[in-house]
Each structure stands twice: as structure tokens, then as C-alpha cells.
Design an enzyme around this catalytic site. Structure first.
Site, mmCIF file in Angstrom:
data_model
loop_
_atom_site.group_PDB
_atom_site.id
_atom_site.type_symbol
_atom_site.label_atom_id
_atom_site.label_comp_id
_atom_site.label_asym_id
_atom_site.label_seq_id
_atom_site.Cartn_x
_atom_site.Cartn_y
_atom_site.Cartn_z
ATOM 1 N N LYS A 99 41.731 41.117 45.301
ATOM 2 C CA LYS A 99 40.360 40.585 45.265
ATOM 3 C C LYS A 99 39.636 40.976 46.572
ATOM 4 O O LYS A 99 39.867 42.068 47.072
ATOM 5 C CB LYS A 99 40.385 39.072 45.031
ATOM 6 C CG LYS A 99 41.236 38.718 43.799
ATOM 7 C CD LYS A 99 41.132 37.295 43.371
ATOM 8 C CE LYS A 99 42.017 37.072 42.155
ATOM 9 N NZ LYS A 99 41.880 35.756 41.588
ATOM 10 N N HIS B 93 37.875 41.661 34.720
ATOM 11 C CA HIS B 93 38.545 40.509 35.342
ATOM 12 C C HIS B 93 37.623 39.295 35.205
ATOM 13 O O HIS B 93 36.406 39.427 35.254
ATOM 14 C CB HIS B 93 38.840 40.805 36.821
ATOM 15 C CG HIS B 93 39.614 39.704 37.458
ATOM 16 N ND1 HIS B 93 39.006 38.590 37.976
ATOM 17 C CD2 HIS B 93 40.952 39.516 37.599
ATOM 18 C CE1 HIS B 93 39.943 37.772 38.430
ATOM 19 N NE2 HIS B 93 41.131 38.310 38.215
ATOM 20 N N GLU C 97 36.656 37.059 37.138
ATOM 21 C CA GLU C 97 35.643 36.862 38.188
ATOM 22 C C GLU C 97 34.460 37.811 37.980
ATOM 23 O O GLU C 97 33.312 37.462 38.271
ATOM 24 C CB GLU C 97 36.295 37.028 39.577
ATOM 25 C CG GLU C 97 37.165 35.813 39.902
ATOM 26 C CD GLU C 97 38.392 36.091 40.738
ATOM 27 O OE1 GLU C 97 38.448 37.142 41.408
ATOM 28 O OE2 GLU C 97 39.315 35.253 40.712
ATOM 29 N N GLY D 217 43.956 31.037 40.216
ATOM 30 C CA GLY D 217 43.714 30.461 41.536
ATOM 31 C C GLY D 217 43.742 28.939 41.560
ATOM 32 O O GLY D 217 43.311 28.327 42.528
ATOM 33 N N SER E 153 47.881 32.141 38.614
ATOM 34 C CA SER E 153 48.753 31.344 39.487
ATOM 35 C C SER E 153 50.217 31.770 39.433
ATOM 36 O O SER E 153 51.119 30.927 39.481
ATOM 37 C CB SER E 153 48.598 29.851 39.179
ATOM 38 O OG SER E 153 47.285 29.431 39.505
HETATM 39 P P1 PGA Z 1 45.811 34.154 40.939
HETATM 40 O O1 PGA Z 1 44.802 35.264 40.401
HETATM 41 O O2 PGA Z 1 47.190 34.758 40.899
HETATM 42 O O3 PGA Z 1 45.348 33.856 42.336
HETATM 43 O O4 PGA Z 1 45.702 32.990 40.017
HETATM 44 C C1 PGA Z 1 45.148 36.102 39.337
HETATM 45 C C2 PGA Z 1 44.023 37.064 39.064
HETATM 46 O O5 PGA Z 1 42.868 36.655 39.186
HETATM 47 O O6 PGA Z 1 44.245 38.239 38.734
#
Ligand code: PGA
Length: 249
Positions: free
Chosen positions: A11, A96, A98, A174, A213
Site C-alpha cells: 500500500k 483493490h 481501497e 486491516g 488480516s
Molecule cells: P491487510 O490488507 O492484510 O492489512 O488486511 C490486505 C489487502 O488490503 O490487500
């Protein structure tokens, strides 16, 4: 025996200096293995650093977190698939959550990005996944099916295109919440059956990753689940030592 794909999505972490320190630790410590593939998605400014550190390591592929669908032109702040390839990317992340939820990416735009990656001869990893509201409304299956079908709708010759899928429930990203292996497995198997309708038995060769996560404590049990072919890891991939533990799971 499956050959898992373990992907690190940094990220907006690890600029060039931090990326260089990460690779200085990770590459010598991670001995080449033929039973898995590693992909690292750094921020675009760190891609040349990751690409330089992986020269001669066909088991560790540099990627890019997003691409624009046009080849070049007046698109301030954007990067095309061919530019990403020129900088060393072998895989492009598309859609993704986000990008979808913070930056408004749509299924149609994702479809154009997938096509652009294929055209530039880099693989793409299309991400799908539902929010908690969509899950509670019982919309998960229909939503991920739509994201899959529309996302792949503009790539001609899909059957001979190199791509991967990632199922990432938005509520698990996350947050410390992980889908249970059974829940993740049910959606992964739905995606596989949709893909079979689209490209026949070639669908069985397409890795379908789980993300949300993932950490060094839960990676092994997720990977041991039948329909999970790999992991897409955010937070736990930013530090070299944590990522090394997951890469060696
Ligand atoms: P995370 O993110 O492992 O921090 O939950 C996964 C991702 O967004 O690809």
C-alpha cells in the site's frame, strides 16, 4: 499439490529508501523455492528498487498496485501498464478495495485496467470482495460474481491471458477480522465455478488468493484450505521480518 502465490501489498508504505532496506533483508534470507511464487506490490516510486533487487530471482515478481488503461497521454498522476512493465512490473493489481471504495474505481474501469495489463503483457490480479453491509444483506455471492464477470469482460482471449484473482472481504482488510477458512473457501469455490463457465478447464490453473488480516499466525491454516491458492497480505507484509515468516509458511 498446489503451488501457492504469496503476495505482499505494501500500500502507501516503503518508499525507495525503506524498500531498499526491506529487500536487503528479505532477498538474502528468502532462499529460492520452486513450490511457491512471491509477488511484491510496492508503491510505484519503489518499483525500480524492488525490480533491481529481484534480478535473477524468477521466484520473486515485482508488481504494481494500480495502472491506468490508456497507453500514454494527458492523465496527470497516472501510470500506464507499459510504463509499469518498463519499470519492472510483472503483475498489476486491479480493483483493490481501497481503489474501489476510497478512489471510486468501478467494475468498468477495472475491466479496462485488466485489458490494458494483458495488452502490455503483464499479468493482472483482479480483486473482488464485499463490504459488511453487503454481506449482512446477503449480497456477497451476487456482488463478487458481478465484480468478476464485469472485471474480466473487456479482456479478449481471456483463456490465454495470464491472470490471478483475489477474494478480499472488505470487512476483513486491516481490521484484524479474518474470514473463516470455510467462509473464504465457499466464495473461492464460487469464483472458480464462475470462471469455469467463462474459460472452461483453464479456470483450474488460475490462482485464487485470499486477503484480509492475514498474518504469520493464520497464514498456514488459510493456505491449508482447499480452495485457497495463495494469500494477499497488506499490513503484515510491510516489515521484512514479518513478511519473511509468511513467505516461508
Ligand atoms: P491487510 O490488507 O492484510 O492489512 O488486511 C490486505 C489487502 O488490503 O490487500
Amino acid at each position: 499439490m498446489k503451488r501457492p502465490v504469496l503476495a505482499a501489498n505494501w500500500k502507501m508504505n516503503n518508499g525507495p529508501t525503506a524498500a531498499s532496506s526491506f529487500m536487503d533483508v528479505f532477498i538474502p534470507a528468502y532462499h529460492p523455492r520452486t513450490d511457491r511464487t512471491i509477488i511484491i506490490f510496492p508503491p510505484a516510486v519503489s518499483l525500480p528498487v524492488v525490480a533491481a533487487a529481484t534480478v535473477g530471482r524468477s521466484d520473486v515478481l515485482p508488481g504494481i498496485q494500480n495502472i491506468h488503461w490508456a497507453e500514454k497521454g494527458a492523465f496527470t498522476g497516472e501510470i500506464s501498464a507499459s510504463m509499469a512493465r518498463d519499470a519492472g512490473a510483472q503483475v498489476a493489481l486491479v480493483g483493490h478495495s481501497e481503489r474501489r471504495h476510497i478512489f471510486g474505481d468501478t467494475d468498468i474501469n477495472c475491466a479496462k485496467r485488466c485489458h490494458a495489463a494483458a495488452k502490455a503483457h503483464i499479468a493482472f490480479m483482479l480483486c473482488v470482495g464485499e463490504t459488511i453491509e453487503q454481506r449482512e444483506a446477503g449480497e456477497t455471492e451476487s456482488l463478487v460474481t458481478k465484480q468478476l464477470r464485469e472485471g474480466l469482460s473487456q479482456t479478449p482471449n481471456l483463456i490465454s491471458t495470464e491472470f490471478l484473482l483475489a477474494y478480499e472481504p472488505v470487512w476483513a482488510i486491516g481490521t484484524g477480522l479474518t474470514a473463516s477458512p470455510a467462509d473464504a473457501s465457499a466464495i473461492q469455490s464460487l469464483l472458480r465455478s464462475q470462471l469455469r463457465q467463462m474459460i472452461g478447464t483453464r479456470a483450474d490453473e488460475i490462482p485464487i488468493l485470499y486477503g484480509g488480516s492475514v498474518n504469520s499466525g493464520n497464514a498456514a491454516s488459510l493456505l491449508a484450505t482447499d480452495d485457497i491458492d495463495g494469500l494477499l497480505v497488506g499490513g503484515a507484509s510491510v516489515e521484512a521480518s514479518s513478511w519473511l515468516a509468511i513467505a516461508q509458511t
